[in-house]
Scaffold this motif. Structure first.
Motif, mmCIF file in Angstrom:
data_model
loop_
_atom_site.group_PDB
_atom_site.id
_atom_site.type_symbol
_atom_site.label_atom_id
_atom_site.label_comp_id
_atom_site.label_asym_id
_atom_site.label_seq_id
_atom_site.Cartn_x
_atom_site.Cartn_y
_atom_site.Cartn_z
ATOM 1 N N LYS A 134 0.824 -0.954 0.136
ATOM 2 C CA LYS A 134 0.063 0.341 0.122
ATOM 3 C C LYS A 134 1.250 1.106 0.183
ATOM 4 O O LYS A 134 0.254 2.057 -0.710
ATOM 5 C CB LYS A 134 -1.288 0.097 1.267
ATOM 6 N N LYS A 135 1.788 1.283 0.759
ATOM 7 C CA LYS A 135 2.277 2.382 0.448
ATOM 8 C C LYS A 135 4.183 2.577 -0.211
ATOM 9 O O LYS A 135 4.445 3.303 -0.871
ATOM 10 C CB LYS A 135 3.730 2.631 1.722
ATOM 11 N N ARG A 136 4.216 1.187 -0.477
ATOM 12 C CA ARG A 136 5.443 0.879 -1.373
ATOM 13 C C ARG A 136 5.215 1.309 -2.529
ATOM 14 O O ARG A 136 6.432 1.001 -3.583
ATOM 15 C CB ARG A 136 7.044 1.470 -0.707
ATOM 16 N N GLY A 137 4.466 0.186 -2.423
ATOM 17 C CA GLY A 137 4.321 -1.243 -4.114
ATOM 18 C C GLY A 137 4.925 -2.230 -4.459
ATOM 19 O O GLY A 137 4.165 -2.540 -5.543
ATOM 20 N N SER A 138 5.124 -2.373 -3.510
ATOM 21 C CA SER A 138 5.668 -3.898 -3.567
ATOM 22 C C SER A 138 6.145 -4.984 -1.653
ATOM 23 O O SER A 138 6.305 -3.715 -1.205
ATOM 24 C CB SER A 138 7.078 -4.449 -4.381
ATOM 25 N N ALA A 139 6.546 -5.910 -1.719
ATOM 26 C CA ALA A 139 6.769 -6.417 -0.124
ATOM 27 C C ALA A 139 7.697 -7.426 -1.113
ATOM 28 O O ALA A 139 7.282 -8.706 -1.125
ATOM 29 C CB ALA A 139 5.598 -6.390 0.472
ATOM 30 N N ILE A 140 9.125 -7.731 -0.074
ATOM 31 C CA ILE A 140 10.455 -8.668 -1.107
ATOM 32 C C ILE A 140 10.118 -9.477 0.799
ATOM 33 O O ILE A 140 11.516 -8.692 1.745
ATOM 34 C CB ILE A 140 10.945 -8.898 -1.407
ATOM 35 N N THR A 141 9.457 -10.309 1.377
ATOM 36 C CA THR A 141 9.889 -11.192 2.761
ATOM 37 C C THR A 141 11.195 -11.869 3.053
ATOM 38 O O THR A 141 11.563 -11.834 1.730
ATOM 39 C CB THR A 141 8.906 -12.498 2.745
ATOM 40 N N ALA A 142 11.982 -11.286 3.347
ATOM 41 C CA ALA A 142 13.220 -11.444 3.256
ATOM 42 C C ALA A 142 14.062 -12.219 4.976
ATOM 43 O O ALA A 142 13.488 -11.874 5.922
ATOM 44 C CB ALA A 142 14.453 -10.119 3.430
ATOM 45 N N GLY A 143 14.564 -12.806 4.999
ATOM 46 C CA GLY A 143 15.254 -13.251 6.158
ATOM 47 C C GLY A 143 17.094 -12.410 6.514
ATOM 48 O O GLY A 143 17.273 -12.704 5.793
ATOM 49 N N VAL A 144 17.342 -12.080 7.633
ATOM 50 C CA VAL A 144 19.076 -11.425 8.090
ATOM 51 C C VAL A 144 19.788 -12.724 8.016
ATOM 52 O O VAL A 144 19.203 -14.006 8.354
ATOM 53 C CB VAL A 144 18.384 -11.123 9.187
ATOM 54 N N MET A 145 20.406 -13.000 7.266
ATOM 55 C CA MET A 145 22.183 -14.011 7.403
ATOM 56 C C MET A 145 23.022 -12.983 8.616
ATOM 57 O O MET A 145 22.931 -12.003 9.191
ATOM 58 C CB MET A 145 22.814 -12.841 6.430
ATOM 59 N N LYS A 146 23.161 -14.848 9.010
ATOM 60 C CA LYS A 146 23.358 -14.651 10.388
ATOM 61 C C LYS A 146 25.013 -15.173 9.963
ATOM 62 O O LYS A 146 25.907 -15.375 10.874
ATOM 63 C CB LYS A 146 22.869 -16.143 10.991
ATOM 64 N N GLU A 147 25.441 -14.943 8.774
ATOM 65 C CA GLU A 147 26.508 -15.946 8.163
ATOM 66 C C GLU A 147 27.159 -14.881 7.061
ATOM 67 O O GLU A 147 26.534 -13.656 6.652
ATOM 68 C CB GLU A 147 26.954 -17.316 7.735
ATOM 69 N N THR A 148 28.554 -14.578 7.150
ATOM 70 C CA THR A 148 28.893 -14.161 5.831
ATOM 71 C C THR A 148 28.800 -14.356 4.357
ATOM 72 O O THR A 148 28.722 -15.486 4.113
ATOM 73 C CB THR A 148 30.362 -13.694 6.362
ATOM 74 N N VAL A 149 28.118 -13.628 3.436
ATOM 75 C CA VAL A 149 28.170 -14.327 2.094
ATOM 76 C C VAL A 149 29.069 -13.986 1.449
ATOM 77 O O VAL A 149 29.277 -12.623 0.985
ATOM 78 C CB VAL A 149 26.571 -13.592 1.877
ATOM 79 N N VAL A 150 29.652 -14.912 0.496
ATOM 80 C CA VAL A 150 30.543 -14.378 -0.993
ATOM 81 C C VAL A 150 29.779 -15.305 -1.657
ATOM 82 O O VAL A 150 28.911 -15.898 -2.305
ATOM 83 C CB VAL A 150 31.959 -15.523 -0.844
ATOM 84 N N ILE A 151 30.354 -14.344 -3.238
ATOM 85 C CA ILE A 151 29.695 -14.251 -4.300
ATOM 86 C C ILE A 151 30.492 -14.405 -5.012
ATOM 87 O O ILE A 151 32.216 -14.368 -5.836
ATOM 88 C CB ILE A 151 29.042 -13.197 -5.350
ATOM 89 N N GLY A 152 30.786 -16.057 -5.986
ATOM 90 C CA GLY A 152 31.933 -16.689 -6.748
ATOM 91 C C GLY A 152 32.028 -16.522 -8.005
ATOM 92 O O GLY A 152 30.512 -16.053 -8.752
ATOM 93 N N ASP A 153 32.387 -16.705 -8.869
ATOM 94 C CA ASP A 153 32.930 -17.020 -10.175
ATOM 95 C C ASP A 153 32.207 -17.725 -10.917
ATOM 96 O O ASP A 153 32.540 -19.123 -9.407
ATOM 97 C CB ASP A 153 33.431 -16.104 -11.463
ATOM 98 N N ASP A 154 32.364 -19.203 -12.147
ATOM 99 C CA ASP A 154 32.170 -20.659 -12.294
ATOM 100 C C ASP A 154 33.771 -21.344 -11.988
ATOM 101 O O ASP A 154 33.901 -22.561 -12.198
ATOM 102 C CB ASP A 154 31.932 -20.502 -13.966
ATOM 103 N N GLU A 155 34.663 -20.308 -11.918
ATOM 104 C CA GLU A 155 36.003 -20.707 -11.621
ATOM 105 C C GLU A 155 36.806 -20.888 -9.871
ATOM 106 O O GLU A 155 37.194 -21.614 -9.671
ATOM 107 C CB GLU A 155 37.416 -20.189 -12.414
ATOM 108 N N GLY A 156 35.338 -20.822 -9.591
ATOM 109 C CA GLY A 156 35.946 -21.061 -7.958
ATOM 110 C C GLY A 156 36.591 -18.995 -7.485
ATOM 111 O O GLY A 156 36.347 -20.018 -6.033
ATOM 112 N N ASN A 157 36.114 -18.465 -7.956
ATOM 113 C CA ASN A 157 36.588 -16.813 -7.521
ATOM 114 C C ASN A 157 35.891 -16.518 -6.562
ATOM 115 O O ASN A 157 34.577 -15.939 -7.043
ATOM 116 C CB ASN A 157 37.693 -16.013 -8.700
#
Length: 248
Positions: A134-157
């Motif tokens: 109603k206020k902003r047009g959308s709502a994506i329910t999310a969960g707080v992360m308890k651990e560090t996130v890393v983003i890698g590529d197909d080669e493991g980097n």
């Protein structure tokens, strides 16, 4: 009917067969935990929230008669339409959204799109979703992360390590104005896109701004045998709290 009226509709997709659960005969959404099918645990949250006025369910076609029996047995009365699921999650959601359009009968509608196998939501997160749309047009329910996130590529980097305080797990419900999300689905289908992983990914792809709503940490999707046993353990713990009079 007042076409300026707004209606809040749950759109539950339960069209998957659950191969990762390894249950040979019963789709995962119909497996029983505490003598009640998972999908009923989920639907009860929508049934008991006073702001939700109707629910549409996209279900495996052969299991629709069984679902109707369950709705009667457990007194789930807000489900107004049950439609067959599609060959992908995106297409199941689309079928559910089309059913919601019929339920709305010309009224402006907010839809809360939710997995049938995600039973650990609560009434507050449903209301928070409605308020955010109603206020902003959308709502994506999310969960707080308890651990560090890393983003890698197909080669493991490792290519990125986001700050944990900004990282979230996208969960459900994911909620929008019905006309907005249905328009995006139609555009996707026109372009031959039919297997997007979730609604927020599809909305962002077509340029819509998204807003987060934090939900309960235990808001898990029951996908594997481990998830099933975790769900049972959580329900056992909740039951023990009631028995021993422990307050949350």
């Amino acid at each position: 009917m007042d076409t300026n009226e707004t209606i809040n509709i749950g759109v539950i997709f339960a069209g998957g067969v659950g191969n990762r659960m390894h249950s040979k005969e019963t789709p995962k959404q119909f497996l029983k935990v505490h003598d009640k099918p998972i999908i009923i645990h989920t639907l009860e949250h929508f049934e008991h929230n006073p702001e939700i006025e109707a629910v549409a369910v996209a279900c495996i076609e052969d299991w629709i008669p069984h679902l109707k029996e369950l709705l009667y047995k457990y007194r789930i009365e807000k489900v107004k339409k049950i439609v067959p699921g599609g060959k992908t999650g995106q297409l199941s959601i689309y079928n559910g959204l089309c059913a919601a359009k019929e339920i709305a009968e010309g009224r402006r509608a907010i839809v809360l799109i939710h997995d049938g196998v995600r039973p650990f939501i609560n009434s507050k997160v449903l209301s928070d979703n409605i308020d955010s749309v109603k206020k902003r047009g959308s709502a994506i329910t999310a969960g707080v992360m308890k651990e560090t996130v890393v983003i890698g590529d197909d080669e493991g980097n490792v290519i990125q390590v986001p700050e944990r305080k900004y990282a979230r797990l996208a969960k459900a419900p994911q909620s929008f104005w019905l006309d907005d999300i249905l328009s995006v689905h139609n555009k996707a289908l026109e372009q031959g896109i039919d297997d997007t992983i979730d609604s927020c990914t599809l909305m962002q792809r077509f340029g819509h701004k998204l807003y987060l709503v934090d939900g309960p940490y235990e808001n898990m999707k029951i996908t594997t045998p481990d998830d099933y046993y975790t769900m049972r353990a959580i329900l056992d713990a909740k039951e023990d709290k009631q028995i021993y009079g422990i307050e949350d």
